[in-house]
Design an enzyme around this catalytic site. Structure first.
Site, PDB file in Angstrom:
ATOM      1  N   GLY A  92     -10.079  -5.061   6.491  1.00 54.28           N
ATOM      2  CA  GLY A  92     -10.034  -5.235   7.941  1.00 54.28           C
ATOM      3  C   GLY A  92     -10.753  -6.507   8.354  1.00 54.28           C
ATOM      4  O   GLY A  92     -11.104  -7.355   7.529  1.00 54.28           O
ATOM      5  N   ASP A 127      -6.642   2.557  -8.259  1.00 53.86           N
ATOM      6  CA  ASP A 127      -7.959   2.543  -7.637  1.00 53.86           C
ATOM      7  C   ASP A 127      -8.667   3.866  -7.911  1.00 53.86           C
ATOM      8  O   ASP A 127      -8.486   4.845  -7.192  1.00 53.86           O
ATOM      9  CB  ASP A 127      -7.818   2.306  -6.128  1.00 53.86           C
ATOM     10  CG  ASP A 127      -9.169   2.250  -5.421  1.00 53.86           C
ATOM     11  OD1 ASP A 127     -10.206   2.399  -6.096  1.00 53.86           O
ATOM     12  OD2 ASP A 127      -9.181   2.063  -4.190  1.00 53.86           O
ATOM     13  N   ASP A 137      -0.677  -1.649  -4.181  1.00 57.13           N
ATOM     14  CA  ASP A 137      -2.044  -1.895  -3.752  1.00 57.13           C
ATOM     15  C   ASP A 137      -2.773  -0.570  -3.576  1.00 57.13           C
ATOM     16  O   ASP A 137      -2.304   0.315  -2.855  1.00 57.13           O
ATOM     17  CB  ASP A 137      -2.019  -2.678  -2.427  1.00 57.13           C
ATOM     18  CG  ASP A 137      -3.364  -3.227  -2.024  1.00 57.13           C
ATOM     19  OD1 ASP A 137      -4.238  -3.389  -2.903  1.00 57.13           O
ATOM     20  OD2 ASP A 137      -3.552  -3.513  -0.819  1.00 57.13           O
ATOM     21  N   HIS A 138      -3.901  -0.418  -4.236  1.00 56.22           N
ATOM     22  CA  HIS A 138      -4.723   0.800  -4.134  1.00 56.22           C
ATOM     23  C   HIS A 138      -3.933   2.064  -4.480  1.00 56.22           C
ATOM     24  O   HIS A 138      -3.947   3.043  -3.722  1.00 56.22           O
ATOM     25  CB  HIS A 138      -5.345   0.926  -2.735  1.00 56.22           C
ATOM     26  CG  HIS A 138      -6.411  -0.074  -2.468  1.00 56.22           C
ATOM     27  ND1 HIS A 138      -7.690   0.028  -2.967  1.00 56.22           N
ATOM     28  CD2 HIS A 138      -6.385  -1.229  -1.759  1.00 56.22           C
ATOM     29  CE1 HIS A 138      -8.407  -1.009  -2.578  1.00 56.22           C
ATOM     30  NE2 HIS A 138      -7.639  -1.795  -1.856  1.00 56.22           N
ATOM     31  N   HIS A 196     -11.045  -8.330  -2.603  1.00 49.90           N
ATOM     32  CA  HIS A 196     -10.382  -7.573  -1.544  1.00 49.90           C
ATOM     33  C   HIS A 196     -11.059  -7.902  -0.215  1.00 49.90           C
ATOM     34  O   HIS A 196     -12.207  -8.323  -0.182  1.00 49.90           O
ATOM     35  CB  HIS A 196     -10.484  -6.067  -1.815  1.00 49.90           C
ATOM     36  CG  HIS A 196      -9.515  -5.580  -2.843  1.00 49.90           C
ATOM     37  ND1 HIS A 196      -8.599  -4.584  -2.595  1.00 49.90           N
ATOM     38  CD2 HIS A 196      -9.296  -5.970  -4.116  1.00 49.90           C
ATOM     39  CE1 HIS A 196      -7.876  -4.380  -3.685  1.00 49.90           C
ATOM     40  NE2 HIS A 196      -8.296  -5.206  -4.625  1.00 49.90           N
ATOM     41  N   SER A 236       0.843  -1.193   0.000  1.00 53.06           N
ATOM     42  CA  SER A 236       0.000   0.000   0.000  1.00 53.06           C
ATOM     43  C   SER A 236       0.877   1.242   0.000  1.00 53.06           C
ATOM     44  O   SER A 236       2.083   1.173   0.277  1.00 53.06           O
ATOM     45  CB  SER A 236      -0.902   0.016   1.234  1.00 53.06           C
ATOM     46  OG  SER A 236      -0.104   0.180   2.409  1.00 53.06           O
ATOM     47  N   ASN A 246      -6.891 -10.901  -1.633  1.00 55.00           N
ATOM     48  CA  ASN A 246      -5.999 -10.069  -0.826  1.00 55.00           C
ATOM     49  C   ASN A 246      -6.125 -10.382   0.662  1.00 55.00           C
ATOM     50  O   ASN A 246      -7.238 -10.410   1.193  1.00 55.00           O
ATOM     51  CB  ASN A 246      -6.316  -8.588  -1.043  1.00 55.00           C
ATOM     52  CG  ASN A 246      -6.003  -8.121  -2.456  1.00 55.00           C
ATOM     53  OD1 ASN A 246      -5.709  -8.915  -3.342  1.00 55.00           O
ATOM     54  ND2 ASN A 246      -6.077  -6.823  -2.665  1.00 55.00           N
ATOM     55  N   THR A 272      -4.860  -8.200   7.028  1.00 54.78           N
ATOM     56  CA  THR A 272      -5.210  -8.041   8.437  1.00 54.78           C
ATOM     57  C   THR A 272      -4.909  -9.293   9.256  1.00 54.78           C
ATOM     58  O   THR A 272      -4.429  -9.196  10.395  1.00 54.78           O
ATOM     59  CB  THR A 272      -6.693  -7.653   8.585  1.00 54.78           C
ATOM     60  OG1 THR A 272      -6.946  -6.477   7.809  1.00 54.78           O
ATOM     61  CG2 THR A 272      -7.034  -7.369  10.033  1.00 54.78           C
TER      62      THR A 272
END
Length: 284
Positions: free
Chosen positions: A181, A104, A82-83, A208, A50, A230, A233
């Site tokens: 999350g 994204d 990522d994103h 995701h 990220s 993905n 967490t």
């Protein structure tokens, strides 16, 4: 083996109905745990990074860790943004050595999302780099971005199909009821959306928010056409809980290796279990 684009393994994942895990890299221990698990399972995988993790680790260290993992393991490994929030961030990562990027644009209008994604795809493909796009809004917390469940918007199958046709992305993340999350309840995944999209496009759908999704739902998602999942967490929780237990049980411990080592081993077990669940063992 050098880092590879996701096109080295995603077409096989869609054809054979398995999924390749994206496991987010947050520091050295994450990187080591992920590659150790993948080597034990002989599985391809994706290092997800990220923008927040990139700022934390530094882009040079990030690329160096991924390249060392690829060289040591001999596995097909993609290093994936990522994103990614902009064309500039995506290009910075590509220039630094990333083999894959996500743009994204899900928070833009459909038209603007298509326009910006096409720009990333055009340049990335010219450099042999794969691209993931996103349609719909996935709830939960990712880095500093929080999307309330009430603001999450499911992807519309006809728009998702048209989005692929207009952008040429190599895989497509669509909002189908998962969240970033951990879940407070059980996710309500719209398998019909996955099936409708995947039967009409040649590339896999991305799930995701894979952490905490019940195993049976994961299997059903893969059967419906998901080829990339993905996970972040669950690794974070495994590492943190292990460190907390070590420190709480012995207040004389101060050597980071004494608590990071067990934390790393806990993540190895998480990643191995996910690889087995996704069906990517022995697919390298």
């Amino acid at each position: 083996m050098p880092l590879v684009s996701m096109n080295e393994f995603l077409p096989a994942a869609k054809e054979k109905k398995f999924a390749v895990g994206q496991f987010n890299m947050n520091n050295l221990e994450f990187s080591q745990a992920i590659v150790q698990a993948a080597m034990e399972e002989n599985s391809p995988f994706i290092f997800g990074v990220s923008e927040g993790a990139l700022k934390y680790m530094g882009i040079e260290f990030t690329v160096a860790m991924a390249e060392a993992a690829a060289k040591q393991s001999g596995l097909p490994i993609a290093l994936h943004l990522d994103h990614g929030s902009s064309f500039d961030v995506a290009m910075k990562c590509i220039r630094a050595g990333f083999s894959s990027v996500m743009f994204d644009g899900s928070h833009y209008s459909y038209e603007e999302n298509v326009r910006l994604t096409k720009e990333v795809v055009k340049t990335a493909h010219a450099m042999g780099v794969s691209v993931e796009g996103e349609l719909g809004t996935i709830g939960g917390v990712e880095d500093d971005i929080s999307v309330d469940e009430s603001d999450a918007n499911l992807a519309k199958p006809d728009e998702a199909i048209r989005f692929y046709e207009e952008t040429g992305v190599d895989c497509l993340a669509i909002a189908v009821g998962t969240a970033h999350g951990m879940y407070s309840g059980e996710p309500d995944i719209k398998f019909d959306i996955i099936e409708e999209v995947t039967k009409n496009i040649p590339v896999p759908v991305v799930l995701h928010g894979g952490s905490g999704v019940p195993d049976e739902m994961i299997r059903k998602s893969i059967e419906a056409g998901v080829g990339k999942i993905n996970v972040n967490t669950e690794n974070q929780v495994a590492l943190t809980n292990t460190i907390r237990n070590v420190l709480n049980s012995n207040d004389s411990v101060y050597d980071p290796r004494k608590y990071l080592g067990p934390g790393k081993e806990a993540m190895v077990e998480v990643v191995k279990s996910k690889i087995k669940l996704f069906g990517s063992s022995n697919q390298a």
